[in-house]
Design an enzyme around this catalytic site. Structure first.
Site, short mmCIF file in Angstrom:
data_model
loop_
_atom_site.label_atom_id
_atom_site.label_comp_id
_atom_site.label_asym_id
_atom_site.label_seq_id
_atom_site.Cartn_x
_atom_site.Cartn_y
_atom_site.Cartn_z
CB SER A 1 2.27 -1.52 -2.65
OG SER A 1 2.61 -2.88 -2.51
CG HIS B 1 1.90 -4.64 1.80
ND1 HIS B 1 0.59 -4.24 1.80
CD2 HIS B 1 2.38 -4.30 0.57
CE1 HIS B 1 0.30 -3.67 0.63
NE2 HIS B 1 1.37 -3.71 -0.12
CG ASP C 1 -1.65 -3.67 3.93
OD1 ASP C 1 -1.59 -2.65 3.23
OD2 ASP C 1 -0.73 -4.50 3.99
#
Length: 190
Positions: A68, A108, A134
């Site tokens: 990701s 992230h 998210d």
């Protein structure tokens, strides 16, 4: 140690014959092996606890488990984290955070930061390789993360070094090999 296969043929013993090796040791050698193993484990724990204190992060080293965050980080990259509470969180930073109800932390990038007049900070994250933010990963009803959710901030990385961890988790049959290797190579100085 060698084993006789047929007459005149010698085959090397496998590294998996640990118990046979242990049975052949006298008590002093066995105590030495156990003590060596205990020293390795305790040294690793002391180093880990020292890193926790130095970095301010409950988990100073993590492995990227998904794609990701590509192209910034790839699956298997080893990240080094810090988490000093006085440092403000800014958009663009890569953070590792935990979400209530999930065991594995997520790596992230911070995409939005909201700072209130009283100093409280809330922020939103997104994987570089993901289409959406998210909010779908956060617990139900949670739209923003807070500083208490942060495990650490990425400060450096080693590419693909963490693949060993991923292989151990994805293919459990390799786990015993790690222990065999430690027992065989942990104390070759005797």
């Amino acid at each position: 140690m060698v084993r006789a296969g047929a007459v005149g043929t010698h085959l090397p013993a496998s590294g998996l014959d640990i118990f046979g090796d242990l049975r052949k040791m006298n008590k002093r050698q066995l105590y030495y092996q156990v003590l060596n193993f205990a020293m390795i484990v305790s040294s690793a724990l002391m180093i880990w606890k020292g890193l926790i204190v130095l970095t301010g992060s409950e988990s100073p080293i993590v492995v990227v488990l998904s794609g990701s965050m590509e192209p910034a980080f790839h699956r298997g990259d080893l990240l080094f984290l810090t988490n000093f509470r006085e440092d403000p969180i800014r958009a663009g930073e890569i953070v590792v955070f935990k979400v209530e109800g999930r065991d594995i932390p997520i790596v992230h990038r911070v995409i939005k930061v909201h700072e209130k007049d009283n100093g409280d900070i809330k922020f939103l994250t997104k994987g570089d390789n993901n289409e959406v933010d998210d909010r779908g990963l956060y617990k139900e009803g949670q739209n923003w993360l807070e500083k208490k959710d942060v495990v650490g901030r990425a400060r450096g990385f080693l590419p693909y070094v963490g693949m060993v961890t991923i292989i151990m988790n994805d293919y459990p049959k390799f786990k015993p090999l790690r222990y065999c290797w430690l027992l065989e190579n942990g104390s070759n100085g005797s």
